[in-house]
Design a protein around this motif. Structure first.
Motif, PDB file in Angstrom:
ATOM      1  N   GLU A 108     -28.024  -6.929  19.655  1.00 38.72           N
ATOM      2  CA  GLU A 108     -27.457  -7.688  20.765  1.00 38.72           C
ATOM      3  C   GLU A 108     -27.795  -6.991  22.075  1.00 38.72           C
ATOM      4  OE1 GLU A 108     -24.346  -4.712  19.494  1.00 38.72           O
ATOM      5  OE2 GLU A 108     -25.781  -6.061  18.529  1.00 38.72           O
ATOM      6  N   PRO A 109     -28.051  -7.761  23.150  1.00 34.57           N
ATOM      7  CA  PRO A 109     -28.417  -7.144  24.426  1.00 34.57           C
ATOM      8  C   PRO A 109     -27.270  -6.311  24.994  1.00 34.57           C
ATOM      9  CG  PRO A 109     -27.993  -9.489  24.710  1.00 34.57           C
ATOM     10  CD  PRO A 109     -27.991  -9.226  23.231  1.00 34.57           C
ATOM     11  N   ILE A 214     -39.592  -3.508  16.454  1.00 35.39           N
ATOM     12  CA  ILE A 214     -38.354  -3.103  17.113  1.00 35.39           C
ATOM     13  C   ILE A 214     -38.396  -3.535  18.578  1.00 35.39           C
ATOM     14  CG2 ILE A 214     -36.792  -1.196  17.628  1.00 35.39           C
ATOM     15  CD1 ILE A 214     -37.259  -1.642  14.665  1.00 35.39           C
ATOM     16  N   TYR A 215     -37.412  -4.349  18.997  1.00 39.80           N
ATOM     17  CA  TYR A 215     -37.343  -4.824  20.372  1.00 39.80           C
ATOM     18  C   TYR A 215     -35.972  -4.500  20.964  1.00 39.80           C
ATOM     19  CZ  TYR A 215     -41.764  -7.301  20.217  1.00 39.80           C
ATOM     20  OH  TYR A 215     -43.109  -7.600  20.143  1.00 39.80           O
ATOM     21  N   GLY A 216     -35.974  -3.972  22.172  1.00 32.30           N
ATOM     22  CA  GLY A 216     -34.730  -3.692  22.870  1.00 32.30           C
ATOM     23  C   GLY A 216     -34.288  -2.257  22.744  1.00 32.30           C
ATOM     24  N   ILE A 217     -33.670  -1.749  23.804  1.00 33.76           N
ATOM     25  CA  ILE A 217     -33.284  -0.348  23.876  1.00 33.76           C
ATOM     26  C   ILE A 217     -32.230   0.024  22.840  1.00 33.76           C
ATOM     27  CG2 ILE A 217     -31.525  -0.774  25.660  1.00 33.76           C
ATOM     28  CD1 ILE A 217     -33.854   2.290  25.458  1.00 33.76           C
ATOM     29  N   LYS A 218     -31.304  -0.869  22.556  1.00 39.35           N
ATOM     30  CA  LYS A 218     -30.263  -0.547  21.593  1.00 39.35           C
ATOM     31  C   LYS A 218     -30.819  -0.519  20.175  1.00 39.35           C
ATOM     32  CE  LYS A 218     -25.523  -1.706  20.243  1.00 39.35           C
ATOM     33  NZ  LYS A 218     -24.345  -2.549  20.533  1.00 39.35           N
ATOM     34  N   ALA A 219     -31.668  -1.497  19.858  1.00 40.60           N
ATOM     35  CA  ALA A 219     -32.293  -1.511  18.534  1.00 40.60           C
ATOM     36  C   ALA A 219     -33.125  -0.252  18.330  1.00 40.60           C
ATOM     37  CB  ALA A 219     -33.163  -2.757  18.372  1.00 40.60           C
ATOM     38  N   ALA A 220     -33.801   0.197  19.382  1.00 31.41           N
ATOM     39  CA  ALA A 220     -34.597   1.413  19.291  1.00 31.41           C
ATOM     40  C   ALA A 220     -33.720   2.640  19.094  1.00 31.41           C
ATOM     41  CB  ALA A 220     -35.445   1.563  20.551  1.00 31.41           C
ATOM     42  N   SER A 221     -32.607   2.700  19.807  1.00 32.48           N
ATOM     43  CA  SER A 221     -31.700   3.831  19.672  1.00 32.48           C
ATOM     44  C   SER A 221     -31.135   3.922  18.255  1.00 32.48           C
ATOM     45  CB  SER A 221     -30.565   3.709  20.694  1.00 32.48           C
ATOM     46  OG  SER A 221     -29.650   4.780  20.569  1.00 32.48           O
ATOM     47  N   ILE A 222     -30.817   2.770  17.698  1.00 33.40           N
ATOM     48  CA  ILE A 222     -30.294   2.738  16.323  1.00 33.40           C
ATOM     49  C   ILE A 222     -31.377   3.145  15.338  1.00 33.40           C
ATOM     50  CG2 ILE A 222     -29.412   1.211  14.518  1.00 33.40           C
ATOM     51  CD1 ILE A 222     -28.051  -0.419  16.743  1.00 33.40           C
ATOM     52  N   ARG A 223     -32.576   2.623  15.533  1.00 27.50           N
ATOM     53  CA  ARG A 223     -33.676   2.887  14.603  1.00 27.50           C
ATOM     54  C   ARG A 223     -34.101   4.353  14.592  1.00 27.50           C
ATOM     55  NH1 ARG A 223     -36.315   2.098   9.970  1.00 27.50           N
ATOM     56  NH2 ARG A 223     -38.570   2.343  10.177  1.00 27.50           N
ATOM     57  N   TYR A 224     -34.272   4.930  15.770  1.00 25.89           N
ATOM     58  CA  TYR A 224     -34.865   6.253  15.855  1.00 25.89           C
ATOM     59  C   TYR A 224     -33.862   7.398  15.911  1.00 25.89           C
ATOM     60  CZ  TYR A 224     -38.997   3.463  16.837  1.00 25.89           C
ATOM     61  OH  TYR A 224     -40.018   2.544  16.757  1.00 25.89           O
ATOM     62  N   PHE A 225     -32.594   7.072  16.251  1.00 23.26           N
ATOM     63  CA  PHE A 225     -31.600   8.145  16.345  1.00 23.26           C
ATOM     64  C   PHE A 225     -30.298   7.821  15.619  1.00 23.26           C
ATOM     65  CE2 PHE A 225     -34.043   8.133  20.416  1.00 23.26           C
ATOM     66  CZ  PHE A 225     -34.800   9.261  20.154  1.00 23.26           C
ATOM     67  N   GLY A 226     -30.182   6.603  15.065  1.00 18.26           N
ATOM     68  CA  GLY A 226     -28.945   6.231  14.390  1.00 18.26           C
ATOM     69  C   GLY A 226     -27.778   6.127  15.342  1.00 18.26           C
ATOM     70  N   GLN A 227     -28.036   5.845  16.620  1.00 17.92           N
ATOM     71  CA  GLN A 227     -26.999   5.849  17.649  1.00 17.92           C
ATOM     72  C   GLN A 227     -26.930   4.486  18.343  1.00 17.92           C
ATOM     73  OE1 GLN A 227     -24.051   6.488  19.109  1.00 17.92           O
ATOM     74  NE2 GLN A 227     -24.660   8.645  18.823  1.00 17.92           N
ATOM     75  N   SER A 228     -25.803   3.796  18.203  1.00 17.20           N
ATOM     76  CA  SER A 228     -25.645   2.486  18.831  1.00 17.20           C
ATOM     77  C   SER A 228     -25.036   2.593  20.227  1.00 17.20           C
ATOM     78  CB  SER A 228     -24.762   1.586  17.953  1.00 17.20           C
ATOM     79  OG  SER A 228     -23.478   2.162  17.770  1.00 17.20           O
TER      80      SER A 228
END
Length: 899
Positions: A108-109, A214-228
């Motif tokens: 989600e944005p 992977i699109y969007g900053i939040k999706a990237a944060s979750i994917r690469y760092f496990g941080q929402s």
């Protein structure tokens, strides 16, 4: 005559004189009497030209401005809520069966207030430092980009602001044209007119691609760092994300952690220079290593899909964003059954050596169809993750002896100065300051086939020295191996490289042997069609002749021997196989473990390379096994992967016939008298046997660790004894020896097998024990007491009992010792030897005097080399007992009952 008339007359006279003078100088200046033309450019003409040019420019500028404003507003209104207008890109196998699609992964944005200011600044510092100053278009950047585009005669430089990048993400087409660029600018201007800077940067961060799907900053944060929660991101994590827009695949921290760290350093430097962070923050963030592992999400064929997408991006100019939302259809070369077989084998932990800790022993495998260069299957690691780190082409390791065919043997054959029957030097020697060693002993000479079969080091180095290092260097490069100038040295014969190689390069290089000397570049994509159904790419690889057909044939002949009789025996399958093993030693003094193990081989249908090892070798993270581990894996995978593929035979050049064998193995006499003992002081297993009567016999030693299913070649020597320095503490080994008779070209049957347990600690010997002279002499005694000790260094091992009654005989006759049993010691049971004959202890009834008691007998100390883990009874001498060994010694006393 008036004064005026006189003046006119004088002027005319002067003109006449002047004309006369000119005529004398140039008698025919204008024979036709024509006057000179007037000048074309006048001040008036220049002024009018400038006026109309300026007016036209103003008109065009106004028209362009109106177009930009109107068209940009229109496109923005039409696409403001859209990210993709085409179907997702689909991936197919070689039979045009759908195997996956690039479904987008979005979260989600996030709102601007949920994005930390420092994260915003990281992107501004990296992508568009004047973002908060310009009006959507940075003229300086556009000018710089235009110059580079003109120089390259194509659209190579972006020069885009953050606003333009956002515009590109909502534009309809993916083509790189001037019209696309102009429309991008028009949308950027419209965005700036409609939204605030905060709204633009928020939309940008919610829309851009962060690698793969992977699109969007939040999706990237979750994917690469496990941080929402973006506010919990650290400086180095923010910089890692800000590093990705320049190359989402290249700077993906999961796939390329080192490149990601390098690019992150650039971002941090920019943030520091622009005043967003301090130098201390920059230095601290630069030092962090990326080690996050996302939760496993298994999907079949993912490794191959990722590789094909990378190939589409690297070779055909398509970006990840193009592929994700472009509606392409990518037809690959993947064989579904072979890929499934590889994935299943990598998922089975029994196929890999047990790790020392949580860090897994890793692996990589690539399979190629040598006839056309197509990649059949590949996998770059255990537990491979989507867009994760792939060792197929991302990791480079030393290939060890598997490099010998590429840099020494094949170029030597190609030179015409050698054949596979040529005799090579195998003496212990130095080449200048370089002094390689053989693991299997030395001899004066050895045939090329035997040297490759047994993977001797000296002949390979000697051969490279003979043909010239540069010859071997250039030959390997021609086969597709990436080498550097510093690799031009003799250690290259043994795989000594500054950066190493990978399974993709090795499989591709060996495919030239399998393909009769023709090399084709490996590829994974057959064709690509766009969203409109037009084919935009079709593979058309052309073979390159890299060696003669005869060289390839001789190499195949020799490497078939490697699998039949040499170091690659475990790669045998139900088809013809040729190949070579490779092992890289630890590099640590006193540690005989290995860093890398390889097997590269081929059948008449496919070529494959396997590597195993730790990603980050250390004294704790080394392999106890050698290359047969990789060979066994290769054989297991290829046997199953080739099911259903029609079997062929290796091609044979015209005029070449296979030599008939001159003798059978039965003609060679086997080795006898094999014995083995472990010397704890030198950490060596010493083996010896009875020498053969024939001259020139070579002995081949084979070894099997108890956890291994089969014996593997270990050492070759011409002497009747040898030491195994590679035995690992805490393990138990079995050995046998064969004799190779060069005159018969035959190897004998195996000798008897011996077993040796290598203990962790050097045993402490007990002092010599003596028999108590006060023991009763009634003729009855124990053949041996308990021989207490441990097996495999385990202090909890059960006693090796050697008890047996030595029954005293009557009338002076010796008594019989009953057999003593060796109880189980940590899983290794053994029967004790018979207790021997007890001496007469009784007094003959006819004798008036009793027989004197014999003097105390000496029992020798425990032999530290005895490590079989069995307890045996002592000889029943006068009913005496043997105390056995101290359990702390780490060995089980065999009762010294050898008879």
């Amino acid at each position: 005559m008036s004064r005026d008339d006189i003046s006119r007359t004088n002027r005319n006279r002067n003109r006449g004189q002047s004309s006369s003078t000119s005529s004398n100088a140039n008698p025919n200046p204008n024979p036709k009497g024509k006057s000179k033309k007037k000048k074309f450019l006048t001040k008036k003409r220049v002024l009018w030209t400038l006026f109309f040019t300026t007016a036209l420019a103003i008109f065009c500028a106004l028209g362009g401005y109106l177009f930009i404003m109107l068209n940009g507003e229109k496109l923005l209104d039409e696409n403001i809520d859209k990210l993709t207008v085409n179907e997702t890109t689909k991936i197919y196998d070689r039979n045009a069966k759908l195997i996956g699609e690039l479904a987008l992964e979005k979260s989600e944005p996030v709102e601007y207030d949920d994005i930390p200011k420092l994260l915003v600044n990281a992107f501004v510092a990296t992508e568009d430092k004047r973002f908060f100053e310009h009006s959507g278009v940075d003229l300086w950047s556009i000018g710089r980009a235009a110059v580079k585009d003109i120089a390259a005669r194509s659209m190579v430089e972006g020069g885009s602001t953050i606003t333009q990048q956002l515009a590109k993400n909502i534009f309809l087409t993916r083509d790189k044209t001037f019209f696309r660029k102009a429309t991008e600018v028009s949308i950027a201007v419209a965005l700036e007119n409609k939204f605030t800077k905060e709204e633009i940067i928020t939309k940008y961060l919610n829309r851009i691609n962060f690698g793969g799907t992977i699109y969007g900053i939040k999706a990237a944060s979750i994917r690469y760092f496990g941080q929402s929660d973006l506010n919990k991101l650290k400086v180095w994590q923010m910089a890692t994300l800000a590093a990705m827009p320049k190359g989402p695949s290249r700077y993906n921290p999961l796939r390329n952690p080192e490149l990601s760290k390098e690019r992150r350093g650039v971002v941090l430097q920019l943030m520091y220079e622009q005043g967003y962070i301090t130098k201390e923050q920059m230095d601290e963030a630069k030092a962090v290593n990326y080690n996050y592992k996302p939760p496993e999400s298994k999907q079949r064929y993912q490794a191959f899909i990722d590789y094909a997408v990378d190939e589409a991006e690297d070779k055909f100019g398509l970006t990840e964003d193009d592929l994700n939302i472009g509606g392409y259809k990518i037809y690959t070369t993947m064989d579904a059954h072979a890929q499934e077989t590889v994935e299943k084998a990598f998922a089975d932990s029994d196929n890999f050596e047990k790790s020392a800790d949580d860090e897994l022993v890793q692996g990589s495998m690539t399979i190629i169809n040598q006839e056309n260069g197509s990649i059949v299957a590949l996998l770059g690691g255990r537990n491979y993750e989507k867009k994760g780190y792939s060792r197929v082409d991302g990791s480079r390791r030393s290939p060890g002896s598997s490099f010998k065919p590429l840099v020494a043997y094949a170029p030597a054959l190609e030179s015409g100065k050698f054949t596979n029957n040529s005799v090579l030097s195998n003496e212990k020697q130095c080449f200048g300051t370089y002094c390689p060693n053989n693991m299997h002993g030395y001899s004066k000479t050895i045939s090329m086939t035997a040297a490759l079969t047994k993977s001797e080091n000296i002949p390979a180095v000697w051969l490279l020295n003979e043909i010239g290092v540069n010859t071997g260097f250039q030959f390997a490069k021609k086969l597709g191996i990436k080498l550097k100038d510093e690799d031009k040295n003799l250690s290259l014969a043994l795989g000594g490289m500054s950066e190493g190689t990978n399974t993709l390069e090795m499989a591709q290089a060996y495919s030239a042997f399998a393909n009769g000397g023709d090399l084709r570049e490996a590829y994974s994509i057959k064709s690509i069609t766009n969203s409109e159904g037009d084919t935009v790419y079709k593979a058309n690889t052309k073979p390159e002749r890299v060696m003669s057909e005869n060289t390839a044939y001789q190499m195949t002949e020799m490497m078939q021997k490697v699998v039949e009789d040499g170091t690659g025996k475990k790669a045998k399958i139900n088809r013809p196989v040729a190949g070579k093993t490779g092992t890289t030693q630890s590099g640590y003094d006193g540690i005989s473990s290995n860093r890398d193990v390889w097997f590269v081989g081929y059948t008449p249908e496919w070529t494959a390379a396997v590597w195993m090892g730790y990603d980050k070798p250390s004294k704790k993270h080394l392999l106890k096994n050698s290359s047969p581990l990789a060979a066994a894996f290769w054989g297991k995978v290829m046997e199953e992967a080739l099911e259903g593929v029609p079997a062929k035979s290796f091609p044979q050049p015209e005029g070449v016939s296979k030599p008939e064998p001159t003798a059978t193995p039965e003609a060679a006499q086997p080795v006898s008298g094999l014995s083995a003992a472990y010397d704890a002081s030198t950490m060596t297993v010493n083996l010896s046997w009875e020498p053969a009567s024939a001259k020139g016999v070579e002995y081949r030693i084979y070894r099997r660790e108890t956890s291994e299913a089969e014996f593997s070649p270990l050492l070759n020597t011409v002497s009747a004894s040898v030491g195994d320095i590679s035995a690992m503490p805490g393990l138990t080994y079995e050995y046998y020896v064969t004799a190779y008779y060069p005159a018969l070209d035959a190897e004998s049957e195996p000798s008897a097998t011996v077993t040796v347990e290598v203990q962790d600690e050097q045993p402490t010997q007990e002092p010599e024990a003596t028999i108590d002279p006060n023991l009763p002499t009634d003729g009855t005694g124990n053949g041996g007491n308990n021989g207490n000790g441990q097996n495999n260094g385990n202090p909890d091992g059960n006693n090796g009992n050697g008890s047996g009654n030595g029954n005293g005989g009557e009338n002076g006759n010796p008594g019989n010792g009953n057999q003593g049993n060796g109880n189980q010691g940590n899983g290794s049971s053994g029967n004790g030897n018979p207790g021997g004959n007890g001496s007469s202890g009784g007094v003959p009834s006819e004798s008036p005097e009793a027989s004197p008691t014999p003097p105390p007998a000496t029992i020798p100390p425990v032999d530290p080399a005895v490590t079989t883990g069995a307890g045996s009874g002592n000889t029943g001498t006068e009913g005496a007992t043997d105390p056995g060994t101290d359990p702390s010694s780490g060995f089980v006393d065999e009762g010294n009952a050898t008879q």
